[in-house]
Design a protein around this motif. Structure first.
Motif, short mmCIF file in Angstrom:
data_model
loop_
_atom_site.label_atom_id
_atom_site.label_comp_id
_atom_site.label_asym_id
_atom_site.label_seq_id
_atom_site.Cartn_x
_atom_site.Cartn_y
_atom_site.Cartn_z
N GLN A 127 0.82 -1.22 0.00
CA GLN A 127 0.00 0.00 0.00
C GLN A 127 0.85 1.27 0.00
N TRP A 128 2.05 1.20 0.58
CA TRP A 128 2.86 2.41 0.72
C TRP A 128 3.37 2.91 -0.62
N ASP A 129 3.79 1.98 -1.48
CA ASP A 129 4.19 2.38 -2.83
C ASP A 129 2.99 2.93 -3.61
N TYR A 130 1.83 2.35 -3.37
CA TYR A 130 0.61 2.81 -4.03
C TYR A 130 0.31 4.26 -3.65
N TYR A 131 0.37 4.58 -2.36
CA TYR A 131 0.10 5.95 -1.92
C TYR A 131 1.14 6.92 -2.47
N GLN A 132 2.39 6.47 -2.49
CA GLN A 132 3.46 7.32 -3.02
C GLN A 132 3.23 7.61 -4.50
N THR A 133 2.77 6.61 -5.23
CA THR A 133 2.49 6.79 -6.65
C THR A 133 1.36 7.80 -6.86
N LEU A 134 0.25 7.62 -6.13
CA LEU A 134 -0.86 8.57 -6.26
C LEU A 134 -0.42 9.98 -5.91
N ALA A 135 0.35 10.12 -4.83
CA ALA A 135 0.80 11.45 -4.40
C ALA A 135 1.73 12.08 -5.42
N SER A 136 2.62 11.29 -6.00
CA SER A 136 3.56 11.83 -6.98
C SER A 136 2.85 12.31 -8.23
N ALA B 65 -0.44 13.17 -8.50
CA ALA B 65 -1.44 14.21 -8.24
C ALA B 65 -0.89 15.42 -7.49
N GLY B 66 0.34 15.31 -6.97
CA GLY B 66 0.96 16.46 -6.35
C GLY B 66 0.50 16.77 -4.94
N PHE B 67 0.14 15.74 -4.16
CA PHE B 67 -0.17 15.97 -2.76
C PHE B 67 0.86 15.29 -1.88
N LYS B 68 0.85 15.60 -0.60
CA LYS B 68 1.85 15.08 0.32
C LYS B 68 1.56 13.61 0.64
N PRO B 69 2.51 12.71 0.46
CA PRO B 69 2.28 11.29 0.75
C PRO B 69 2.24 11.05 2.25
N PRO B 70 1.80 9.87 2.68
CA PRO B 70 1.78 9.55 4.11
C PRO B 70 3.17 9.66 4.73
N LEU B 71 3.22 10.01 6.00
CA LEU B 71 4.49 10.16 6.70
C LEU B 71 5.18 8.81 6.86
N PRO B 72 6.50 8.77 6.84
CA PRO B 72 7.22 7.50 7.03
C PRO B 72 6.88 6.80 8.33
N VAL B 73 6.54 7.56 9.38
CA VAL B 73 6.23 6.94 10.67
C VAL B 73 4.99 6.05 10.58
#
Length: 481
Positions: free
Chosen positions: A418-427, A429-437
């Motif tokens: 899921q984390w790569d998925y969120y990073q892809t969407l954020a990249s 669409a230009g929004f901030k991805p989830p925090l590493p924590v």
């Protein structure tokens, strides 16, 4: 007055904003593909009107982000079948149907506690009360969603006691062809209404339509067959013999609850045997192979059981009764919906968004990322590939998963991916991805759940920074970050 026409994927495919301009009005359509109605259309003034189906966590998140963008979107219209917000987090002691004949949506049982801590479960911009423990009751989560709704000013935009009966694409015939959506709804008190929108967010969840597996000979079983959708509390099963089929989170939790009131429980599943000490009265068995003519259950190792209750904790199937999925070019199976680009939108109709079909995720965070991506598609920040390119990408990614040995029913299980998925969407669409924590703590809780399946909810955590968390309470000295 503006004439609008119902369209289907086979008669007038929509690709992307870029391709619509090139396609023009599309090929002539056969008269059997069309249903012509007349409606006065409100002026757009450059803004988009969006319908949101459901006022659970996903629907509230969609409404929150739409309301934060008044320059691009009109206030949303949120359709909610119940008389309050919360969706599946609203506990209903009764099961089956309401007095008005509508189905009871929630599958919540009385003593459920979350299996994710609030620190990774929250919407990124709206933390839970820090005084609450990390693992919450469903009452705590419902109160959180109610507070979120109030804080974001969503309530005035919700049509409560309203069921959506049909969602269908239509196209205006004045000027450039533009797909819009007609939503037909009815009130619990009676009366039907049709509204037209530029986009629809489907946020009806997927924990309300039970999946009943095919068990040979099930008709011979002489006891009570029940799905976990209709389970509420264990006391009524005290002293009875119960076979629970399915060792997902609900299956395990319910089995422990039943054993706690003196039921004799067999947990039947296909996973490796648990390495944890099981409670008194709870044992494991392999999957059920069939039901014999005498009513006995036969497991795959040949052993038999004759319980009074067979409780199916076998999950849920996708259900969109208000959609003509065939005309939309969408295939809906029990555990799979396709094609959906980025697990979110059908390539033929990229203004329709089915939010939250993925499983084994941080759900509120997942909704937040998907909805921000969807709004970027609608406002033109994201230019989608062509319909064909999106379909080819979906097919390629699906085939890769199948070649890796993943069963169809597990293709939507994300877990660590899921984390790569969120990073892809954020990249994109230009929004901030989830925090590493968030990822770090999620993975730690997964480790604790595997290690101490009955005790991990006793732990409490605190977010220290964007990259660090700390453990506040621990049963032993094994701490590790």
């Amino acid at each position: 007055m503006t004439e609008i026409t119902v369209v289907s994927a086979r008669s007038a495919p929509v690709r992307s904003a870029r391709d619509q301009e090139q396609a023009g009005a599309g090929r002539p359509r056969h008269s059997s593909d069309l249903l012509t109605i007349t409606r006065s259309m409100p002026p757009r003034a450059g803004k988009l009107r969006v319908a949101v189906l459901g006022a659970g966590a996903a629907g509230l998140c969609a409404a929150r982000h739409l309301l934060s963008r008044p320059e691009a979107f009109y206030p949303p219209v949120v359709f909610e079948m119940a008389d309050r917000v919360g969706g599946t987090w609203v506990y209903q002691e009764c099961t089956g149907i309401y007095d008005n004949g509508w189905p009871i949506h929630s599958s919540m049982y009385r003593d459920l506690r979350t299996n994710l801590p609030k620190e990774v479960m929250m919407f990124p911009d709206f933390p839970f009360d820090p005084e609450l423990p990390s693992f919450l009751s469903h009452q705590d989560v419902l109160q959180y969603l109610e507070s979120y709704c109030h804080h974001q000013g969503i309530t005035p935009h919700i049509k409560f006691d309203t069921m959506v009966e049909k969602v269908q694409p239509v196209t205006g015939m004045t000027g450039k062809r533009k797909i819009t959506w007609e939503v037909t709804s009815c009130r619990a008190s009676g009366g039907q209404q049709r509204d037209t929108f530029d986009s629809v967010f489907i946020c009806n969840g997927h924990y309300s339509s039970p999946y009943i597996p095919s068990i040979p000979g099930l008709e011979h079983f002489k006891g009570l067959v029940l799905h976990s959708h209709s389970y509420r509390y264990p006391e009524s099963f005290a002293g009875q013999s119960v076979v629970v089929l399915g060792a997902g989170p609900s299956g395990v939790d319910i089995s422990v609850e039943l054993a706690g009131v003196g039921a004799q429980v067999i947990l039947s599943h296909r996973k490796p045997p648990s390495k944890c000490l099981l409670p008194t009265g709870l044992q494991e068995a392999p999957p059920i192979e069939k039901v014999l003519e005498d009513g006995n259950l036969q497991f795959s190792d040949g052993s038999l059981a004759c319980p009074q209750v067979l409780l199916l904790c076998t999950g849920y199937r996708f259900s969109y009764p208000f959609l003509d999925t065939t005309s939309l070019g969408i295939q809906v199976e029990d555990h799979w919906v396709s094609p959906l680009y980025k697990f979110l939108l059908p390539p033929a109709f990229p203004t329709l968004f089915i939010v939250g079909i993925c499983k084994v995720i941080c759900p509120f965070l997942h909704f937040d990322c998907q909805i921000q991506f969807a709004l970027a598609v609608l406002d033109g920040t994201v230019t989608l590939p062509s319909q064909g390119e999106m379909e080819e990408q979906i097919e390629r990614e699906t085939e890769q998963l199948r070649e890796a040995g993943m069963e169809l029913k597990h293709l939507l299980n994300m877990d660590s991916s899921q984390w790569d998925y969120y990073q892809t969407l954020a990249s994109i669409a230009g929004f901030k991805p989830p925090l590493p924590v968030t990822k770090s703590l999620y993975e730690e809780v997964k480790r604790q759940r595997q290690k101490r399946s009955q005790q991990y909810r006793e732990l409490n955590y605190r977010i220290v920074s964007d990259t660090q968390w700390e453990l506040l309470e621990m049963q032993d000295s094994d701490q590790g970050h």
